[in-house]
Structures are given as structure tokens and as C-alpha cells.
Design an enzyme around this catalytic site. Structure first.
Site, mmCIF file in Angstrom:
data_model
loop_
_atom_site.group_PDB
_atom_site.id
_atom_site.type_symbol
_atom_site.label_atom_id
_atom_site.label_comp_id
_atom_site.label_asym_id
_atom_site.label_seq_id
_atom_site.Cartn_x
_atom_site.Cartn_y
_atom_site.Cartn_z
ATOM 1 N N LYS A 32 3.651 16.749 29.265
ATOM 2 C CA LYS A 32 5.011 16.198 29.132
ATOM 3 C C LYS A 32 5.064 15.141 28.030
ATOM 4 C CE LYS A 32 7.199 16.493 33.669
ATOM 5 N NZ LYS A 32 7.742 15.676 34.765
ATOM 6 N N SER A 48 0.586 -2.286 7.086
ATOM 7 C CA SER A 48 -0.042 -2.637 8.353
ATOM 8 C C SER A 48 1.019 -2.663 9.439
ATOM 9 C CB SER A 48 -0.702 -4.011 8.200
ATOM 10 O OG SER A 48 -1.158 -4.484 9.436
ATOM 11 N N GLU A 90 0.845 -1.209 0.000
ATOM 12 C CA GLU A 90 0.000 0.000 0.000
ATOM 13 C C GLU A 90 0.876 1.253 0.000
ATOM 14 O OE1 GLU A 90 -2.135 0.254 3.665
ATOM 15 O OE2 GLU A 90 -3.474 1.847 2.989
ATOM 16 N N ASP A 92 17.417 1.502 31.624
ATOM 17 C CA ASP A 92 16.846 2.101 30.412
ATOM 18 C C ASP A 92 17.936 2.501 29.413
ATOM 19 O OD1 ASP A 92 14.233 1.891 31.470
ATOM 20 O OD2 ASP A 92 14.477 3.775 32.544
ATOM 21 N N LEU A 140 24.557 7.816 29.351
ATOM 22 C CA LEU A 140 24.628 6.495 29.982
ATOM 23 C C LEU A 140 24.674 6.689 31.492
ATOM 24 C CD1 LEU A 140 27.233 4.528 27.847
ATOM 25 C CD2 LEU A 140 24.742 4.415 27.748
ATOM 26 N N CYS A 185 -5.457 -3.165 2.399
ATOM 27 C CA CYS A 185 -5.267 -3.126 3.855
ATOM 28 C C CYS A 185 -6.565 -3.144 4.674
ATOM 29 C CB CYS A 185 -4.394 -1.933 4.217
ATOM 30 S SG CYS A 185 -3.530 -2.176 5.800
ATOM 31 N N LYS A 237 -8.958 2.211 -2.192
ATOM 32 C CA LYS A 237 -9.280 1.711 -0.855
ATOM 33 C C LYS A 237 -10.668 2.193 -0.417
ATOM 34 C CE LYS A 237 -6.917 1.438 3.636
ATOM 35 N NZ LYS A 237 -5.690 1.857 4.352
#
Lengths: 590, 590
Positions: B553, B192, B44, B337, B332, B165, B129
Site C-alpha cells: 500500500k 541538501s 549543486e 487530516d 473534506l 555537498c 563531486k
């Protein structure tokens, strides 16, 4: 003919504050009763606030709205306000039909944007919005399922047909069917945002639709700022011939009470027209005994600058208040943008709640410092000077930054200072950038772009100057001190991040730039069209590249009041990875 | 029965790069021809990239897509690739019908999401579509007008029906009509996005729709990262009974070539079914002479962690590359995380292009510094230690910040360092926050929240740990060095912005928090439901308040790969002024 006294209450409500909004609706219903009104209408989604966005998809929020509208009906009756007919926007859900079933591609829980008709302690019927706008600032197709009926309510012998906002704007739908229903009045509740340069599009629309429906049209609109939208009120009434004979002022909460002479209903047309079924509810079959009407007033429209300035002040005031802030803080550079924002802030929240910080660097000119101090003295805002060199130098020493990195460093050190003061004292930080700068990415991310709100986000630089001049002249006309130093208006714009820097080192003159941005951004014209309309080819390429590449910065910029409906932000979603460059493509082809 | 060799080319294209995408389409058409395919299908909007968002409303961009698809047809023929039938997604516009007229409420210029069928130098037909998703990450109702026909193309005697799709996902539409059209193959082109925990929803859908259509179904999907979306490929083919007998690998660009035995068309059903008109195009009336088929392969699905890790790596790699960066930089801290982001970054762009900066403060623990250094040593990324105290102290001295303001100051000084290095050396800065933190606002705006991309934006903290452990174990299983220090995984999480600080000082334990967030955010459950399901009332109130208040935020956070379709960001638009607090309302009621 039958008489009807209608109150159009243009309220300032808050999204999500269902309890607080209900209090306002009770208070203004009492006001309408005291003024002898038979019907009072409140804006679209007045109970929940507008826009509710994804809150519409949260079942417990829809429950809260449904429960509160029923509670409101009972409470009004309990307080002796049950006889007036109240029309009020609220969040409902579709049930018992194919639209009430959850399935892929339909908003979860089938929420509807509805208008309740309240009388004698009950919601006697409810109209559902048909046309769900999903362009510009609107995303209603994400959040609501559409209605399929036209609700007609007989009030003191007059058939009042109900519609909601976009139903009036798009062809087809309830307005078209109102004529078939032989309505005596089309009552439309709205939350229709302010937009600059509309040239009274709304008034023209209302008169046209009144003629199409063949009946009078009463239009009530929200006022106040809500997140990035500003609503200007401007409620109005047209007769069946399209003459506007009552209009409420812009940006002012209040209720306009108008006496109408309307045709008494003589039949009850039913059936389905253009796919919409006419549904009747009778509250009072008979007309009122004749009474002495009160005179209607048409409030004058504001001049363009006054209107835009009013929208920006309203947007800022409500953003501060609805988010629970008590004060604002901004950097004062002595330049035109921060000077205008300071004037707006003083008008919005009062100079005693405005904190202006001057952060001169080694590259700051003497006039910048003088102009900032002069602005502070004229407006009376809280002023503080914090030179940045002691904080800039350790970064330079450690990282050895030069050139653009050093320029941005200065802007970021300022931002750290503002955010530190904000954290310490609770101020809302205002970003002072204008739409022209944002369009081309002429700002420092995490520098001058920090803040919780950006009053000029949707105001082109050339209009910044116009508004500054207008504000000063308006002050003079009122015998007041013009807030903005004349030198801030007159001097050439500069970021002052390196010696002798001027905006025109990097950008075309702003009158030219704003013209190009208008064509490329607002009108979606391509590079070939821009060149054909007389802009220089090389400049077109440069500006298009700047705009396309600035998408990420624009997304990270704080919210600000929408002045045009195609403002940057939520309503303009370019891919971040915008590899499409018209100019680059053209170059490759030739 | 007739034979057909079909190539499903799952490409990685770039939004807007029409020229570059066309080059890829030519190259993979040649590949299909060389492998003897009779039909090759591309995803698509393969020509323009997906999603095009508001670019669809820009006339010159639609012109570029239309011109390029015609040019592509000619070029393929010129290069001797004219005989293969190419099905390719592109941006078109509706003309000559009611849908082709501009009017309020309809996307400007009436753009369509279309599939061109190219043969012998011409676009022989084009499918549009029907179902335009406008929920979750999708906004297609803003950007496209829907189609109203089912295109059926006879290729070597087989009637191939086309769909795009969402047409496959929603009930009704072309899939339903494919059965009436007696199609021999339903060919669906898709873009998709990947979604975690889909439990093979896509495979189940394809087999169900194949049975409904009563024919084989070939499904080709995009791969690669585009802005916040990640596409995983996973192209597949089901027979008419719903057996998947061919499947392409996830996250790998390539073409799956499969031989199909399909019923030869014996009639040409026409008419309109469920509002959709069947339109036939004949390319080859007759079946091919029999030939020896090649065997089909079913690629194994990835395990959950491998799949999610692959999606995040793919998202980051393509964001870096498509935005023209050569390297990334991240802080770092020695915590889980940033350690996981570093491992992801090394896998995405190579350790030599990853710059890790350790910025110890006076509150940093010894193990934090050791763990960061250990991670750098294990991965081989570029490592630099820059203590922040010399830059923090001048702000403290000037502004006298304490408490939260001082905590945030440290995070912001780090951000100024990273952005300075980014400006100087051109690195893309990565933000390392996870979804749990972002949900409750546990981050410093303009501090740890700075950056151009946030790989873990949509990954809850408990899943961060799972992915880190999986990455280490996967390394061990492959006889490689596990990249993440075990101590970073084992130690309790802390922001280290004040002495002895731990996340659990401010937040519930992450396993509990993630459960609550799942209920409140992903499942839209209200406070009453949360309490009923066993969460403590006070904790429910606290978490809901944190989530509601953190909306601003979250909006300001950098983009990151969407892992669930209800991730924070564009697809979840709460009002900024979210005055609705379930807990506050409940409290007021009782």
C-alpha cells in the site's frame, strides 16, 4: 587429478522466511548426501532470500541470519549430514575492521553478502561479495559493504575458490585472483535474474571466466519469482578450457549432481593480489580414493518465447503464493492483453483459481463479449458477467462527466467492482496492461491500472501477440485446446471506452511504437538520434512527450516481472517532474 | 588580507528545465553584479535541477547540460556580466581517464556532478563531486562517477577551493585537502534537502569543517520542492574559527551578498593528498584595492512547527506549479487530516485554487458535515457537497458487498468522484493520509489513497495535530482567522465507514503508535528491543505485522514531501513479499 562430486541446488526461497529457507537447505543437503555428493552449493543469500533490500540495514534481521547459519551448521551435523561441505549464501556483517565501523555513507551495521562454508557442525569460513552491483534492478551498494579476501577451501585435496554473483561479471576481483591462488575449482553462488534476449550471455561469461581463472567453474543460481524479479536457475559447470559440460533446466527447482576431475592442490599461494588477500582453509588435505563417476547432462535452453512465457508464469505463481493469496481475479475484455494474462494465470495457479469478470459497457462490441466468453469456455476459468451501466449512470447523472472523464469513469467503475470482489473473496487482482501502453500512459489510473500484480508490465505489445500465438501453437503441438480465441489475436486493439475507438486513434501502430520505445527507453537514444535513424520528426516529439509525461502513471502501476533489466519501475527512476522535453528544447532552439 | 564580495544565490530551479534554469542563473548573476559582488555561487546541479536521477544516464541530456553551460558562459559575457566569477552546478561527464570508459558497474556515459567556474565568457575550470551519497533519499552512486581533484581558483588574490555537498558531510575528500592547499575560502555548492529535527546539524557541520579546513566556508543551498524533496536554502558563511556570521532565510529564493576578509594566497601548494590532486587556476593574481564592506546579516532559524509547515507548503506549491497544474482538489471529511491539508493548500496556491469536496455517506456524522463546511467558510476555498449514497447503492445491489468490502467501497466511490472532477476540470487531487496511517496500512487503496500528491505522507498523526494547533495559533498571533475548526482538532479520529467507528477500534492510541513507529521504522529496532523499552509484547507483534504487511500500500501511495530522510517511499525499499515477521519467528522459536 582428484575427484569431487558437486551438487548445485537451485532453490526457490522466499525473502525474509529464514526458517522456511533453512528447512529447504536441510532437505536439499540430505538429497545431495543421498546422491553421494561431497560438496553442495546453494545460491547467493539462499538463507534470507534475494533481494533483501533494506532488511539488510535492520540489525535484528542480520542477527537472525547469523544465528540461523550457525544453527543450520549444528543441525546438519546432528542429522548426520555433517561430512558434506555445504556452501550457502547468507547475510552477515563485517566486524573488527575499518569496514565494520558505522559512518556516514556506509550501510548501517556493515552488512555483507556472504557465503558460509559449513563442515562438521561449524561454519569453517565465510566469503564476502566484492563487487556490489548498483545499476538496473540492483541496489547493493546501498545495502552491503564489500569483501577484501579470496577464500580458498581445500576439499578432498582440491583448492576451491569462492565468489559471489557480480564478482563473476565485473573485471577484477576474486576471479582474477583465483588464478594466482592456483585454484582447482572456482565455485560461484548466484542470484542472477532472468533477462530476455541475453543470447546465452551467462554461458559465454562462465566459459570466459573459467579460462581466465585457469580452472573449472561451477555456477549455481536461484530459481523462482521474488517480488518483481524472476530467477531462472540455469546452473552450469564449465571445465578449465571453457567447455560447458553440465547445465540444469530453467525455472525448475532441483539439484544438479556432477562428478568433476580436478587438479590436486600442490602448493598454497598466499599474499595480496589486486588488493585482495588470499585466505586458505583446509578441510581435507588428501584426495579421495578413485570411484566411478556419474555422467553429466546438459539441459537444452528453452526457445525465446517459451523462456519468456515461463518467466512470466513463474513470476505470477510465486507472487501469488509468497504473498499468501489463493486465487486471482482479472477483467476479461475479449482483447489480447487480458486473454494472454488469463492463459498465464491458468498456467500459473490453475483455472479453478482464476476468476474472470466481463464488464461490458454500452460501448462494448458484441465480439468482445463473445471472445471473453469463448476464452472462459476454453480455459475453464470461473467466469462472471457484470454489466457496468447501472453503476456508471449515477456518476454521470451526479457529475455530468463527458469525454475523457467519461471514458475513465467506465474503467474506474470496473476497478471498483474488481476490488470489491477482491475484498469480499480474497482474490489478487491482476492488471493486464502491457509495456507499450504503460510507456506512453495509455491506461486509466485507478481504472485498468488497479491490481496487485501486472504480468505483462514489461512485455511490449508486439511481444504480447507473439506470446499469445506461441501459447496457442504450443498447445496444438501438445494436442491441447489453444486457450486464446483466434479473434482476440487477430482483431485491431481497442479500449472500447467510446464508440468505434481504436488504439491507433491515439498511438502509432504498435510495431512502429515498440521500435521507437526500444530506442528511446531501452537504449537511451535522444530525439536527434531517433530522427536520424529514420523515425518521423513529429512522431518522435509526440512519443517522447507521452513517455516523459507518463512517469507518474508508471510509478503507480502494480509490480510485474522484470523481463528486461531496464524495465520501468524501481530500476528506472526518472524525476516525476520531468520538465526536460527533448523536442520542446529543440523547438525552442530552432 | 584580501577582500571579496560573495553572492550566494539560493534558487528554485526545475529538474530538466535547462533553459528555464539558465534564465534564472543569468538574472541572478545580473543581480549579483548590480550589488557589486565579485563571485556568485549557485547550488549543486542548478543548471539541470536536482535530483536528475536516471536522466544522468541519458547521453543527450548530458550533452544538453554541457552545451548550455558553455552557452551560458558566452551569454553572460555578451550581456556585460563576464567579469564576475560564476560558480554553478551542472551535469558533466568524465573523459580521457579510466573513469571515462563505459564498463559494467559504472554509470553509463560516466556522468559527473560538477561545478563550473565561469569567467570572461569561458568555463575556466570545473570541479567534480567526490563523495556520492547512496543512502536515504540519495542514489548518486547509480548516477555519477566521482572526481579525483581539488580545484583551487585564485580570485582577486584569494585561493578559493571548491567542493560539492556530500564532500562536506563525509570525512576525507576535498575538505581535508583544502587545508593542505592553504585555501583562503572553501566554497561549497549544495542541494541538501530539508530534514525535520536536524537541530541545526548543518550549521554545526559547516563550522566544524571550516575549522578543519582552517579557512572561511561559504555554503549555498537550493530552495524549493522537487518531486518528493524539499530544499530549504539556509545558505550560510562561517569564518575560519567556526563563527557563523551570515545566514540566509529558509524557503525563500534570493541571493545573500556578503563581504569577506580573507588571507591573500602566498604560495601554490600542489601534489596529491589523501588520493586527491590539488589543481590550481588563476583568475586574478592580485588582491582588490580596499573598499567599504557591507554588513552581513544572520537570518533567524524558524521554530520547528513553522519550519515543517513551511517545508510542506513549499513542497506542495512547487509540485503543483512544476507539474503544470492550476488548482487542487481534496475530499473534506471534517477530520483533522483533510482540514490541515486544506489549510496547507490554501497557503500554497491560494484558496481560490483549492476545491474541497464533502462526500457524506449514510455513516457520516452531523459534526463531520458541519466541520467541513466551517473549514470551507473560514478559508474561503471552493466548496461542494456530493452525497455518495446514490453511487454506492448500485454497487451494493449488484455485488452484495458487506463488512470491510462495503467500507472500502465508500472510500472508492469518493475517489471515482474526485478523479472524475479532476479529469473534467484539471485539478491535482491531494491524498490526505498521514504517516501513521500509511505505516500500518490504515487506508483504502484506490480510495482515500488516490491522488497526485500527499502533503502529510511523512507527517505522523501526533505531529498533524501539533501543526494544526500551531497554524491556528500563528493565525491568531497575526490577527487572522484560524483556518481549522477547533472541533476538527479536538474530536477523536474516525474514518466513519461504519456506525460509531473510531481509529482506536483498530489501532493503539496515536501517541503510543507514533512512539512505536519511530522505534521500529526510523530507528530500525527489532521486536525484542521494543519490548525491552517497555512496549507491550502483544502490541509490538501486532504493529510490526501491520507495518510489514502494509509495504505494498505504501508503494502505491502518491508522492509527498520528505520530512525525515528515512520516510517511506523510494528511500525505504522493503521487499513487497516481506515474509520476515519478527514476532512470528520469535513465536516459532519458543
Amino acid at each position: 587429478m582428484s575427484q569431487l562430486r558437486v551438487a548445485l541446488a537451485q532453490l526457490n526461497v522466499t525473502v525474509g522466511d529464514v526458517d522456511g529457507n533453512a528447512e529447504k537447505i536441510v532437505a536439499w543437503t540430505r538429497n545431495a548426501v543421498e546422491r553421494g555428493a561431497h560438496v553442495v552449493a546453494f545460491p547467493e543469500l539462499a538463507l534470507t532470500g534475494y533481494p533483501v533490500e533494506d532488511l539488510a540495514l535492520r540489525g535484528s534481521f542480520v542477527d537472525a541470519s547469523q544465528g540461523k547459519i550457525q544453527g543450520l551448521a549444528k543441525r546438519l551435523a546432528d542429522e548426520g549430514l555433517g561430512e558434506i561441505v555445504v556452501v550457502c549464501g547468507y547475510l552477515d556483517r563485517a566486524t573488527g575492521t575499518a569496514m565494520g565501523v558505522d559512518r556516514l555513507g556506509r550501510p548501517k551495521g556493515s552488512p555483507t553478502n556472504a557465503a558460509a562454508v559449513i563442515h562438521q557442525g561449524r561454519v569453517v569460513t565465510s566469503a564476502v561479495k566484492h563487487h556490489l552491483p548498483n545499476y538496473g534492478v540492483f541496489d547493493e551498494f546501498r545495502h552491503f559493504v564489500p569483501g577484501s579476501t579470496l577464500q580458498v577451501v581445500r576439499i578432498h585435496g582440491v583448492d576451491v575458490a569462492l565468489a559471489i554473483c557480480e564478482d563473476l561479471w565485473q573485471d577484477g576481483g576474486p576471479v582474477a585472483v583465483a588464478k594466482a591462488a592456483e585454484a582447482g575449482l572456482l565455485l560461484v553462488i548466484n542470484s542472477s535474474p532472468y533477462e530476455a534476449n541475453k543470447d546465452d550471455v551467462r554461458g559465454e561469461l562462465v566459459t570466459r571466466r573459467a579460462r581466465e581463472a585457469g580452472c573449472a567453474l561451477a555456477y549455481v543460481n536461484l530459481i523462482g519469482g521474488q517480488d518483481e524479479l524472476v530467477f531462472d536457475g540455469d546452473s552450469l559447470i564449465s571445465d578449465a578450457e571453457g567447455n560447458i559440460f553440465a547445465r540444469a533446466p530453467q525455472f525448475e527447482q532441483g539439484s544438479m549432481v556432477v562428478d568433476l576431475e580436478l587438479p590436486a592442490a600442490t602448493s598454497t599461494p598466499s599474499g595480496t593480489h589486486e588488493g585482495i588477500e588470499i585466505v586458505h582453509t583446509v578441510i581435507h588435505e588428501d584426495a579421495l580414493p578413485a570411484y566411478e563417476p556419474i555422467a553429466a547432462a546438459v539441459a537444452p535452453r528453452l526457445a525465446d518465447e517459451a523462456e519468456m512465457y515461463g518467466a512470466i508464469v513463474t513470476g505470477l505463481r510465486d507472487y501469488v503464493q509468497k504473498n499468501g493469496f489463493k486465487s486471482v481475479l482479472l477483467g476479461l475484455s475479449g482483447g489480447i492483453d487480458s486473454s494472454l494474462v488469463a492463459a498465464i494465470a491458468c498456467d500459473a495457479v490453475g483455472a479453478e483459481h482464476v476468476f474472470g469478470i466481463s464488464n461490458p459497457s454500452v460501448y462494448s462490441s458484441e465480439h468482445s463479449k463473445d471472445d471473453a466468453a469463448e476464452l472462459a469456455a476454453r480455459t475453464g476459468l470461473n467466469y462472471r458477467v457484470i454489466p457496468i451501466q447501472p453503476m456508471v449512470q449515477p456518476f454521470i447523472d451526479t457529475l455530468g462527466l463527458t469525454g475523457l472523464a467519461e471514458e475513465n469513469l467506465q474503467a474506474r467503475v470496473r476497478a471498483v467492482i474488481w476490488m470489491g470482489l477482491s475484498n469480499a473473496d480474497g482474490h489478487l487482482v491482476l492488471a493486464c496492461g502491457n509495456k507499450s501502453e504503460l510507456s506512453v500512459g495509455y491506461s486509466t489510473i485507478y481504472g485498468d491500472a488497479v491490481g496487485g500484480y501486472a504480468p505483462l508490465k514489461d512485455v511490449p505489445k508486439t511481444v504480447v501477440w507473439r506470446l499469445a500465438k506461441w501459447r496457442n501453437e504450443d498447445a496444438k503441438a501438445r494436442g491441447k485446446q489453444p486457450p486464446i480465441p483466434e479473434n482476440s489475436i487477430a482483431k485491431p486493439p481497442s479500449a472500447e471506452l467510446r464508440p468505434g475507438q481504436q488504439d491507433t486513434d491515439s498511438l502509432p501502430p504498435y510495431d512502429l511504437l515498440d521500435d521507437m520505445l526500444d530506442d528511446y527507453v531501452e537504449l537511451d537514444r535522444g530525439s536527434a538520434e531517433l530522427v536520424a535513424s529514420g523515425f518521423e520528426t513529429e512522431l518522435v516529439s509526440k512519443v517522447i512527450q507521452l513517455v516523459d509525461r507518463a512517469e507518474y502513471k508508471r510509478r503507480q502501476y502494480p509490480p510485474g516481472p522484470k523481463i528486461t533489466h531496464k524495465a520501468f519501475g524501481r530500476d528506472r527512476r526518472l524525476p516525476i517532474t520531468n520538465a526536460w522535453r527533448e523536442d520542446a528544447r529543440k523547438a525552442a532552439e530552432h
